[in-house]
Scaffold this motif. Structure first.
Motif, PDB file in Angstrom:
ATOM      1  N   SER A 114       3.924  13.446  -0.669  1.00 56.36           N
ATOM      2  CA  SER A 114       4.087  12.989  -2.054  1.00 56.36           C
ATOM      3  C   SER A 114       4.568  11.549  -2.126  1.00 56.36           C
ATOM      4  CB  SER A 114       5.070  13.899  -2.797  1.00 56.36           C
ATOM      5  OG  SER A 114       4.620  15.236  -2.811  1.00 56.36           O
ATOM      6  N   SER A 115       5.287  11.112  -1.114  1.00 56.16           N
ATOM      7  CA  SER A 115       5.798   9.743  -1.126  1.00 56.16           C
ATOM      8  C   SER A 115       4.684   8.710  -1.078  1.00 56.16           C
ATOM      9  CB  SER A 115       6.755   9.523   0.049  1.00 56.16           C
ATOM     10  OG  SER A 115       6.072   9.656   1.284  1.00 56.16           O
ATOM     11  N   MET A 116       3.481   9.109  -0.628  1.00 59.65           N
ATOM     12  CA  MET A 116       2.365   8.168  -0.604  1.00 59.65           C
ATOM     13  C   MET A 116       1.876   7.839  -2.004  1.00 59.65           C
ATOM     14  SD  MET A 116       0.012   9.147   2.720  1.00 59.65           S
ATOM     15  CE  MET A 116      -0.404  10.790   2.174  1.00 59.65           C
ATOM     16  N   MET A 117       2.201   8.680  -2.982  1.00 61.15           N
ATOM     17  CA  MET A 117       1.753   8.447  -4.354  1.00 61.15           C
ATOM     18  C   MET A 117       2.725   7.584  -5.155  1.00 61.15           C
ATOM     19  SD  MET A 117       0.203  12.203  -5.336  1.00 61.15           S
ATOM     20  CE  MET A 117       1.761  13.041  -5.034  1.00 61.15           C
ATOM     21  N   PRO A 119       4.408   4.114  -5.932  1.00 56.02           N
ATOM     22  CA  PRO A 119       4.240   2.678  -5.653  1.00 56.02           C
ATOM     23  C   PRO A 119       5.516   2.101  -5.050  1.00 56.02           C
ATOM     24  CG  PRO A 119       3.518   3.230  -7.885  1.00 56.02           C
ATOM     25  CD  PRO A 119       4.242   4.438  -7.356  1.00 56.02           C
ATOM     26  N   PHE A 120       5.365   1.412  -3.919  1.00 54.66           N
ATOM     27  CA  PHE A 120       6.563   0.896  -3.251  1.00 54.66           C
ATOM     28  C   PHE A 120       7.236  -0.196  -4.070  1.00 54.66           C
ATOM     29  CE2 PHE A 120       5.049  -3.250  -1.975  1.00 54.66           C
ATOM     30  CZ  PHE A 120       3.683  -3.099  -1.859  1.00 54.66           C
ATOM     31  N   ALA A 148       7.640   0.071   9.085  1.00 56.56           N
ATOM     32  CA  ALA A 148       7.520   1.362   9.777  1.00 56.56           C
ATOM     33  C   ALA A 148       7.708   2.522   8.804  1.00 56.56           C
ATOM     34  CB  ALA A 148       8.538   1.447  10.911  1.00 56.56           C
ATOM     35  N   ALA A 149       8.708   2.404   7.920  1.00 49.41           N
ATOM     36  CA  ALA A 149       8.939   3.465   6.933  1.00 49.41           C
ATOM     37  C   ALA A 149       7.804   3.549   5.929  1.00 49.41           C
ATOM     38  CB  ALA A 149      10.266   3.214   6.214  1.00 49.41           C
ATOM     39  N   LEU A 150       7.225   2.410   5.593  1.00 51.69           N
ATOM     40  CA  LEU A 150       6.152   2.389   4.595  1.00 51.69           C
ATOM     41  C   LEU A 150       4.910   3.129   5.088  1.00 51.69           C
ATOM     42  CD1 LEU A 150       5.378   1.168   1.804  1.00 51.69           C
ATOM     43  CD2 LEU A 150       4.443  -0.783   3.044  1.00 51.69           C
TER      44      LEU A 150
END
Length: 279
Positions: A114-117, A119-120, A148-150
Motif C-alpha cells: 500500500s505504501s507504493m500508492m 506520493p512521497f 533505499a527506503a523509497l
C-alpha cells in the motif's frame, strides 16, 4: 510465439524497425548536437549534421568547468549504496513474508504494498526535518537511506512472488543438513533468487540514478549534487546565453550510464519480472 505468415512477419519487422528508429533517433540527435558549437545551432537547422572538426572538447569542458566529475562521483556513490542496501533489505523482508507463516504476515505485506500508492511528496517535509535532526542533510548517507527506503516496497512485492515460486524441498534439505535459518537464506535461497535480485537491482539503480526531486530538497551544497541536479544547475548558470553543445554533452553524460546498464541486463530484467509470476 512464432509468426509463420510471411506478410505478418514482414509487418512485425516493419513495426520493430520503426520503433527502433523512434527510440534511437533522440539518442543519436543528442550525440550529434553535443559535437556542435552555438554558431552551428543558430546558422543551421538544429537537426543538421555537425561540421568538422567535431567538438569532442565539449565533454571535457562540461566535465571540468561545470563540475560534472564531482556530480558523477556523487551519483555513483549514492546509486550503488542505495541500490545494494535496498536490495538486501528487500530480499530479507520478502523471504520472511514468503516462507514463514506468522500472525500479521498478510497485514504487514499489505502495508508494504500500500505504501507504493502514497506520493512521497506528502512525506517530504517531515522527512526533511527528520534528516536535519539526524544531521544527514547534504550527506551521501542521507540520500542512500532515503532512496533505499523509497524503492523497498517494489522490491518486496517482486521478490515475495519469486520466493513463493521456489520449492520448499530445497529449504528442507538444507535444514536436514544442519544449516541454520540464516545459512539457508544466505547460502541457498539468496543465490537461487538471482534473477529477481537482478531485476530489483537494475530497477532501483535506474530510479536512484535519475531521481531529482528528493535530491534537490535534501542537498543544497554543490559538492553533494548528483548528475540530474547538476544538469539543472548547469542550465541555470548559463542564464541568457545557453551553450547548447556543452548542454547536450552534459545530458549525454547523465543518461549514458543508465542506457548501458539496461542494455547489458535487459534479458535478466524481463526474466526476473516473469520468474515469480507463476507459482
Amino acid at each position: 510465439m512464432t509468426v509463420k505468415n510471411p506478410l505478418a512477419k514482414m509487418l512485425v519487422w516493419i513495426i520493430l524497425i520503426i520503433w527502433s528508429v523512434a527510440v534511437l533517433y533522440p539518442l543519436v540527435w543528442t550525440l550529434l548536437d553535443a559535437l556542435k558549437n552555438n554558431e552551428q545551432f543558430f546558422l543551421n537547422a538544429p537537426w543538421a549534421l555537425p561540421k568538422f572538426p567535431l567538438l569532442w572538447s565539449n565533454f571535457s569542458y562540461v566535465w571540468s568547468k561545470y563540475n560534472f566529475s564531482t556530480y558523477f562521483l556523487n551519483s555513483i556513490v549514492v546509486t550503488v549504496g542505495s541500490t545494494l542496501l535496498g536490495m538486501i533489505l528487500a530480499a530479507m523482508t520478502a523471504y520472511i513474508l514468503a516462507r514463514y507463516d506468522f500472525k500479521g504476515n498478510k497485514i504487514l505485506f499489505t502495508i508494504y504494498i500500500s505504501s507504493m500508492m502514497i506520493p512521497f511528496a506528502l512525506a517530504l517535509i517531515p522527512l526533511f526535518f527528520l534528516l536535519n535532526d539526524l544531521h544527514l542533510i547534504n550527506t551521501w548517507l542521507g540520500l542512500i537511506l532515503v532512496y533505499a527506503a523509497l524503492n523497498l516496497p517494489f522490491g518486496i512485492f517482486l521478490l515475495v512472488g519469486f520466493y513463493k515460486s521456489l520449492p520448499k524441498e530445497i529449504e528442507e534439505a538444507a535444514i536436514i543438513d544442519g544449516t541454520s535459518h540464516y545459512g539457508t537464506f544466505f547460502r541457498v535461497m539468496l543465490p537461487l533468487s538471482q534473477p529477481g535480485l537482478i531485476t530489483v537491482m537494475i530497477t532501483n539503480m535506474l530510479n536512484n540514478w535519475n531521481e531529482y526531486f528528493l535530491g534537490v530538497v535534501l542537498t543544497n551544497e554543490p559538492t553533494k549534487y548528483t548528475l540530474p541536479i547538476g544538469l539543472a544547475v548547469m542550465q541555470a548558470e548559463m542564464q541568457y546565453r545557453v551553450e547548447w553543445g556543452p548542454l547536450f554533452a552534459g545530458l549525454l553524460i547523465t543518461t549514458l550510464p543508465t542506457l548501458i546498464v539496461y542494455m547489458i541486463y535487459q534479458r535478466q530484467i524481463a526474466s526476473g519480472i516473469t520468474a515469480g509470476a507463476v507459482k
